[in-house]
Motif scaffolding. Structure first.
Motif, PDB file in Angstrom:
ATOM      1  N   TYR A  72      -0.853  -4.515  14.355  1.00  0.00           N
ATOM      2  CA  TYR A  72      -1.031  -4.069  15.575  1.00  0.00           C
ATOM      3  C   TYR A  72      -1.430  -2.616  15.532  1.00  0.00           C
ATOM      4  CZ  TYR A  72      -0.143  -4.108  20.509  1.00  0.00           C
ATOM      5  OH  TYR A  72      -0.600  -3.760  22.086  1.00  0.00           O
ATOM      6  N   PRO A  99       7.414 -10.001  15.510  1.00  0.00           N
ATOM      7  CA  PRO A  99       7.695  -9.404  14.225  1.00  0.00           C
ATOM      8  C   PRO A  99       8.409 -10.560  13.479  1.00  0.00           C
ATOM      9  CG  PRO A  99       8.361  -7.841  15.810  1.00  0.00           C
ATOM     10  CD  PRO A  99       7.723  -9.073  16.671  1.00  0.00           C
ATOM     11  N   TYR A 153       3.231  -7.968  11.373  1.00  0.00           N
ATOM     12  CA  TYR A 153       2.806  -7.875  12.930  1.00  0.00           C
ATOM     13  C   TYR A 153       2.765  -6.572  13.139  1.00  0.00           C
ATOM     14  CZ  TYR A 153       4.136  -7.677  17.823  1.00  0.00           C
ATOM     15  OH  TYR A 153       4.007  -7.227  19.088  1.00  0.00           O
ATOM     16  N   ILE A 154       3.498  -5.392  12.825  1.00  0.00           N
ATOM     17  CA  ILE A 154       3.281  -4.173  13.170  1.00  0.00           C
ATOM     18  C   ILE A 154       2.175  -3.541  12.349  1.00  0.00           C
ATOM     19  CG2 ILE A 154       4.618  -2.082  12.666  1.00  0.00           C
ATOM     20  CD1 ILE A 154       7.223  -3.371  13.162  1.00  0.00           C
ATOM     21  N   ARG A 155       1.944  -3.997  11.298  1.00  0.00           N
ATOM     22  CA  ARG A 155       0.570  -3.276  10.535  1.00  0.00           C
ATOM     23  C   ARG A 155      -0.551  -3.654  11.127  1.00  0.00           C
ATOM     24  NH1 ARG A 155       3.199  -5.199   5.740  1.00  0.00           N
ATOM     25  NH2 ARG A 155       1.595  -6.828   5.504  1.00  0.00           N
ATOM     26  N   ASP A 170      12.438  -2.536  15.321  1.00  0.00           N
ATOM     27  CA  ASP A 170      11.317  -2.614  15.061  1.00  0.00           C
ATOM     28  C   ASP A 170      10.070  -2.089  16.120  1.00  0.00           C
ATOM     29  OD1 ASP A 170      10.887  -3.220  12.389  1.00  0.00           O
ATOM     30  OD2 ASP A 170      11.035  -5.253  12.470  1.00  0.00           O
ATOM     31  N   LEU A 171      10.205  -2.523  17.035  1.00  0.00           N
ATOM     32  CA  LEU A 171       9.413  -2.288  18.232  1.00  0.00           C
ATOM     33  C   LEU A 171       9.541  -1.013  18.809  1.00  0.00           C
ATOM     34  CD1 LEU A 171       9.965  -5.574  20.296  1.00  0.00           C
ATOM     35  CD2 LEU A 171       7.802  -4.952  18.812  1.00  0.00           C
ATOM     36  N   ASN A 174       6.559  -4.823   7.914  1.00  0.00           N
ATOM     37  CA  ASN A 174       6.184  -6.368   8.768  1.00  0.00           C
ATOM     38  C   ASN A 174       4.705  -6.366   9.069  1.00  0.00           C
ATOM     39  OD1 ASN A 174       5.945  -7.787  11.053  1.00  0.00           O
ATOM     40  ND2 ASN A 174       8.264  -7.722  11.309  1.00  0.00           N
ATOM     41  N   VAL A 223       3.042  -3.221  24.541  1.00  0.00           N
ATOM     42  CA  VAL A 223       4.259  -3.543  23.681  1.00  0.00           C
ATOM     43  C   VAL A 223       5.286  -4.554  24.590  1.00  0.00           C
ATOM     44  CG1 VAL A 223       6.304  -2.721  22.419  1.00  0.00           C
ATOM     45  CG2 VAL A 223       4.084  -1.584  22.175  1.00  0.00           C
ATOM     46  N   LYS A 246       9.767  -2.823   9.979  1.00  0.00           N
ATOM     47  CA  LYS A 246       8.965  -1.474  10.199  1.00  0.00           C
ATOM     48  C   LYS A 246       7.661  -1.701   9.409  1.00  0.00           C
ATOM     49  CE  LYS A 246      12.822   1.526  10.857  1.00  0.00           C
ATOM     50  NZ  LYS A 246      13.625   2.678  10.630  1.00  0.00           N
ATOM     51  N   ASP A 247       7.080  -0.778   8.838  1.00  0.00           N
ATOM     52  CA  ASP A 247       5.804  -0.835   8.180  1.00  0.00           C
ATOM     53  C   ASP A 247       5.391  -1.974   7.203  1.00  0.00           C
ATOM     54  OD1 ASP A 247       6.946   0.469   6.359  1.00  0.00           O
ATOM     55  OD2 ASP A 247       5.449   2.043   5.941  1.00  0.00           O
ATOM     56  N   LEU A 287       7.402   1.095  16.211  1.00  0.00           N
ATOM     57  CA  LEU A 287       6.061   0.446  16.573  1.00  0.00           C
ATOM     58  C   LEU A 287       5.583   1.345  17.564  1.00  0.00           C
ATOM     59  CD1 LEU A 287       3.405  -1.057  16.245  1.00  0.00           C
ATOM     60  CD2 LEU A 287       4.415  -2.700  17.640  1.00  0.00           C
TER      61      LEU A 287
END
Length: 329
Positions: free
Chosen positions: A91, A64, A87-89, A148-149, A85, A112, A82-83, A152
């Protein structure tokens, strides 16, 4: 297949089940790390090995936070996105597409990594330098990463359709942090992710990584909640049987050494068959049954591993189960 999914859930819940679940994990080739090629690689691996669940690999993803940061001030500027980011999108998109392609044929877990595991990708030397400069700032950054994780993890289960989280942990290796340092610096951000996973699924797997073949201070993770525990049996020198007892008789995943040159890499089919039977019989001799056992390995295998060898284990396992059923009904 619904029967496969039901069998896995019954095993995880400690209920009578027909088969011992088996699953192995393998890193992907460079051309398989992104987009549709990544999705197809996961499905191809599933079709080749027929595991009882498929782990969605982290290969090709970064973190992230930007891994090219060069100053502590850049790290201190990080806030949960969150959404928003990328990286998160990315994954979430990967997990959704893989689960859609599987069409309910098998359950999946998403790998994760914990905040510390991801942040150390900037380089241990750089991270330790930041810690020396301002440990509080690094702890805050880890907590932000944890937010964030955690978000996710919830979405991977609720939206992408994963059965649970395969939470991969590092940072407790001997010689890195004293227990009190780990408790103050690393553990709080890990707990954010563990809590989110546990609130959204009763089936999560905790993976205590034998990273760089260094033994961990396993007592630091011993009481973390999670349905199933996977540790590096051969690095930690802690057998499946003793480890299951150590972690409170929880379900355990493992049995084989994933390192290059070890039996699963280099043994003959007959040697692997015999080792599979040895693992099963040792476990049953210790506990009187095979409850709580998922057959697998200490960690993921390298891209050049011969996938057929996973199938040899599964064939030997099913043969052993048929013999047991014939002998004992």
């Amino acid at each position: 297949m619904e029967q496969k999914r039901e069998n896995l859930r019954r095993m995880l819940e400690g209920l009578p089940h027909e088969h011992i679940p088996v699953s192995f994990f393998q890193h992907m080739q460079p051309q398989e790390l992104q987009g549709e090629a990544c999705v197809k690689a996961h499905i191809r691996f599933y079709k080749r090995t027929d595991p009882d669940f498929l782990k969605i690999m982290h290969d090709g993803l970064t973190a992230p936070v930007c891994l090219d940061l060069t100053s502590l001030e850049e790290l201190k500027a990080y806030r949960p996105g969150k959404d928003r980011n990328p990286y998160i999108r990315d994954y979430l998109d990967r997990a959704c597409r893989i689960n859609e392609a599987l069409a309910g044929e098998a359950d999946t877990y998403s790998n994760v990594f914990t905040p510390f595991t991801l942040l150390r990708r900037i380089g241990d030397g750089r991270l330790l330098g930041f810690l020396k400069e301002d440990p509080g700032a690094v702890r805050d950054a880890l907590l932000f990463l944890g937010e964030d994780l955690a978000w996710l993890s919830e979405r991977l289960i609720k939206e992408a359709g994963c059965l649970g989280i395969f939470l991969a942990m590092q940072g407790a290796e001997t010689g890195l942090f004293a227990p009190e340092e780990f408790t103050a610096l690393v553990a709080p951000s890990e707990q954010l992710v563990v809590t989110a996973a546990e609130e959204n699924s009763p089936y999560n797997i905790l993976h205590f990584c034998g990273w760089n073949q260094i033994k961990n201070q396993l007592e630091l993770w011993r009481d973390y909640p999670g349905n199933t525990v996977n540790w590096a049996v051969y690095v930690e020198k802690l057998s499946l049987e003793e480890g299951r007892k150590y972690f409170g008789m929880r379900n355990c995943l493992g049995g084989f050494d994933n390192r290059r040159g070890k039996l699963l890499y280099s043994g003959t089919q007959e040697e692997i068959r015999q080792e599979t039977r040895h693992i099963l019989e040792t476990y049953r001799r210790t506990f009187g049954n095979t409850d709580g056992l998922m057959l697998g390995a200490d960690c993921s295998f390298l891209p050049d591993f011969e996938t057929e060898r996973f199938c040899w284990v599964t064939e030997a396992l099913r043969e052993w189960e048929r013999e047991e059923k014939a002998a004992f009904g």
